[in-house]
Design an enzyme around this catalytic site. Structure first.
Site, PDB file in Angstrom:
ATOM      1  N   HIS A   1     -89.071 -35.594  64.344  1.00  0.00           N
ATOM      2  CA  HIS A   1     -87.874 -35.160  63.623  1.00  0.00           C
ATOM      3  C   HIS A   1     -87.357 -36.326  62.798  1.00  0.00           C
ATOM      4  O   HIS A   1     -87.411 -37.470  63.238  1.00  0.00           O
ATOM      5  CB  HIS A   1     -86.805 -34.725  64.638  1.00  0.00           C
ATOM      6  CG  HIS A   1     -85.676 -33.944  64.040  1.00  0.00           C
ATOM      7  ND1 HIS A   1     -85.678 -32.567  63.978  1.00  0.00           N
ATOM      8  CD2 HIS A   1     -84.503 -34.339  63.478  1.00  0.00           C
ATOM      9  CE1 HIS A   1     -84.556 -32.156  63.413  1.00  0.00           C
ATOM     10  NE2 HIS A   1     -83.827 -33.215  63.092  1.00  0.00           N
ATOM     11  N   ARG A  11     -69.837 -28.834  60.171  1.00  0.00           N
ATOM     12  CA  ARG A  11     -69.736 -30.259  59.819  1.00  0.00           C
ATOM     13  C   ARG A  11     -70.015 -30.481  58.341  1.00  0.00           C
ATOM     14  O   ARG A  11     -69.385 -31.301  57.686  1.00  0.00           O
ATOM     15  CB  ARG A  11     -70.750 -31.074  60.630  1.00  0.00           C
ATOM     16  CG  ARG A  11     -70.342 -31.305  62.065  1.00  0.00           C
ATOM     17  CD  ARG A  11     -71.547 -31.706  62.907  1.00  0.00           C
ATOM     18  NE  ARG A  11     -72.204 -32.890  62.420  1.00  0.00           N
ATOM     19  CZ  ARG A  11     -73.489 -33.183  62.645  1.00  0.00           C
ATOM     20  NH1 ARG A  11     -74.252 -32.372  63.344  1.00  0.00           N
ATOM     21  NH2 ARG A  11     -74.011 -34.295  62.182  1.00  0.00           N
ATOM     22  N   LYS A  25     -81.631 -29.867  69.843  1.00  0.00           N
ATOM     23  CA  LYS A  25     -82.718 -29.033  69.284  1.00  0.00           C
ATOM     24  C   LYS A  25     -84.064 -29.452  69.856  1.00  0.00           C
ATOM     25  O   LYS A  25     -84.913 -28.622  70.144  1.00  0.00           O
ATOM     26  CB  LYS A  25     -82.770 -29.187  67.763  1.00  0.00           C
ATOM     27  CG  LYS A  25     -81.659 -28.434  67.060  1.00  0.00           C
ATOM     28  CD  LYS A  25     -81.815 -28.489  65.557  1.00  0.00           C
ATOM     29  CE  LYS A  25     -81.524 -29.867  65.029  1.00  0.00           C
ATOM     30  NZ  LYS A  25     -80.442 -29.957  64.079  1.00  0.00           N
ATOM     31  N   SER A  44     -76.830 -33.362  67.989  1.00  0.00           N
ATOM     32  CA  SER A  44     -77.429 -32.282  67.201  1.00  0.00           C
ATOM     33  C   SER A  44     -78.955 -32.358  67.274  1.00  0.00           C
ATOM     34  O   SER A  44     -79.638 -31.378  67.582  1.00  0.00           O
ATOM     35  CB  SER A  44     -76.937 -32.399  65.749  1.00  0.00           C
ATOM     36  OG  SER A  44     -77.757 -31.697  64.876  1.00  0.00           O
ATOM     37  N   ASP A  83     -75.569 -25.649  68.039  1.00  0.00           N
ATOM     38  CA  ASP A  83     -75.783 -26.709  67.050  1.00  0.00           C
ATOM     39  C   ASP A  83     -75.789 -26.114  65.650  1.00  0.00           C
ATOM     40  O   ASP A  83     -75.224 -26.694  64.717  1.00  0.00           O
ATOM     41  CB  ASP A  83     -77.102 -27.452  67.302  1.00  0.00           C
ATOM     42  CG  ASP A  83     -77.435 -28.377  66.139  1.00  0.00           C
ATOM     43  OD1 ASP A  83     -76.652 -29.309  65.897  1.00  0.00           O
ATOM     44  OD2 ASP A  83     -78.426 -28.135  65.435  1.00  0.00           O
TER      45      ASP A  83
END
Ligand code: URA
Length: 433
Positions: free
Chosen positions: A82, A168, A187, A183, A161
């Protein structure tokens, strides 16, 4: 318990306990807590921060807000990768077929663009026919069948999230360390991999603007990983200028194909070999990082990585004729050069500003319900440290709206800072944590 008390606690700099966080996450996800109440709490967290315990509780509560996948049927070690976000960041698209071509399974869910940063799902959807919203059972079957599947985050993966993230974005609270750490890790925990490699971007085009903050964020995410029994490695990468040369959805897919055909810009090569070498290590295939880098380059050279990308696209319903012949992709109506006003060396090329221009051209969203224009974006022709002469082409703007294209050309001219003195290339890999 009520949300007003929880907001007041955080507003006054106090710690939220596990019940407070559980209440907020469950009641915001089911719609009991309104967007304006959640916005007040998120802003209070942004201003007053969170301690380790609060961050861990927020992460686990968000992970538990939906399905938690079990990918152990695919392999003993399933690795997820990620990025904390960037401009021109097509690393997932290039690296994952390489990893799959080495026999390491890749089951990855990606996100859409956020603010000035692009998203892998938007880029994949530029390939006509490519489906990013398949069933979880098909996702797992695809990985079993061809060793790779890249899809969007399913509706019930960390839905808390998804809601908080979108909120946000609308209240300018993306760049908060506890909120980013929770966040991403919520995930990753829900997506089922047991090993995680994080590309923590640093610089003007990243949420972490300096190395100290990136180290702090990395340590936070590693600690959450440890508590959740997910081995986590963070690679800090430079995001002061965009990654590679293309910014924009179709343009980045075309650059991905060029890279997989062996035509790789130096910065991309360094990032994919470094992150990839850790992915191979965590998979248990080989501990020798230098050897792993060679394996990566070898599978580009011998065409195996490109063939795996073709297989991935075909398996997800995409039209591979576009991959084989990139001329088939629809082009923007106006392709406009940005011309250097003076001679010198490129000293600065602010990635966030380039990302914002790309959004203004239509490659990203101003509001989350906006459609994106796949063809538009920017192709950089010069990057930091390159020498330029007056009249050289610095970049090309790809626009469908001529007026926006002209504005982009003028702005990009000013974003390129040109110095008379020679400029050194910046380091690409800034640390491993
Ligand atoms: N990427 C994420 O998944 N979440 C963030 O908050 C920022 C970047």
């Amino acid at each position: 318990m009520n949300i007003q008390e929880i907001i007041a606690k955080k507003r006054d700099g106090k710690e939220l306990n596990q019940e407070d966080i559980n209440y907020f996450v469950t009641k915001y996800t089911d719609g009991t807590i309104t967007d304006y109440q959640a916005a007040a709490l998120v802003m209070a967290i942004y201003i007053n921060g969170m301690n380790k315990e609060e961050i861990t509780n927020l992460t686990l509560e968000m992970a538990k807000s939906g399905d938690i996948l079990d990918l152990s049927q695919i392999s003993k070690n399933v690795i997820d990768k990620h990025s904390t976000g960037g401009v021109g960041d097509k690393i997932t698209l290039i690296l994952t077929p390489i990893i799959a071509s080495l026999g390491i399974p890749v089951a990855k869910m990606s996100g859409r663009g956020l603010g000035f940063t692009g998203g892998t799902v938007d880029k994949l959807e530029s390939i006509p026919g490519y489906k990013t919203d398949i069933q979880i059972s098909d996702f797992i079957d695809n990985v079993k069948k061809i060793g790779i599947s890249l899809i969007g985050q399913t509706a019930n993966l960390a839905p808390a999230d998804k809601k908080i993230y979108a909120l946000r974005d609308t209240i300018n609270c993306v760049g908060s360390m506890p909120l980013i750490a929770s966040s991403i890790m919520s995930k990753k925990i829900a997506a089922g991999a047991n090993k995680i490699v994080l590309d923590v971007t640093v610089g003007s085009g990243a949420f972490m603007k300096n190395k100290q903050d990136a180290i702090k964020l990395s340590n936070m995410m590693k600690e959450i990983g440890k508590l959740a029994d997910r081995e986590t490695v963070c690679v800090l990468t430079n995001m002061d200028e965009p990654v590679g040369y293309a910014v924009g959805n179709t343009l980045e897919i075309i650059e991905t194909i060029e890279c997989l055909n062996g035509n790789i810009p130096k910065d991309i090569e360094e990032i994919i070999t470094t992150i990839g070498s850790y992915i191979i290590k965590l998979s248990g295939k080989s501990d020798d990082l230098e050897e792993n880098k060679k394996m990566i380059l070898q599978n580009i050279e011998n065409g195996k990585a490109y063939n795996k990308f073709l297989e991935l696209v075909q398996n997800q319903g995409g039209d591979i004729e576009y991959i084989k012949n990139v001329e088939k992709f629809e082009k923007a109506k106006h392709i406009m050069p940005v011309i250097a006003k003076k001679e010198g060396y490129i000293q600065e090329l602010n990635a966030e500003k380039i990302g914002m221009i790309s959004v203004m051209l239509g490659a990203g969203r101003m509001k989350k319900e906006d459609n994106i224009d796949k063809a538009v974006g920017i192709i950089l022709n010069k990057k930091i440290s390159n020498k330029v002469k007056k009249g050289d082409i610095l970049a090309y703007v790809h626009a469908n709206d001529e007026q926006k294209g002209k504005e982009a050309v003028e702005e990009i001219k000013n974003i390129y800072k040109i110095s008379e003195m020679e400029v050194e290339k910046e380091e690409i890999i800034l640390g491993i944590i």
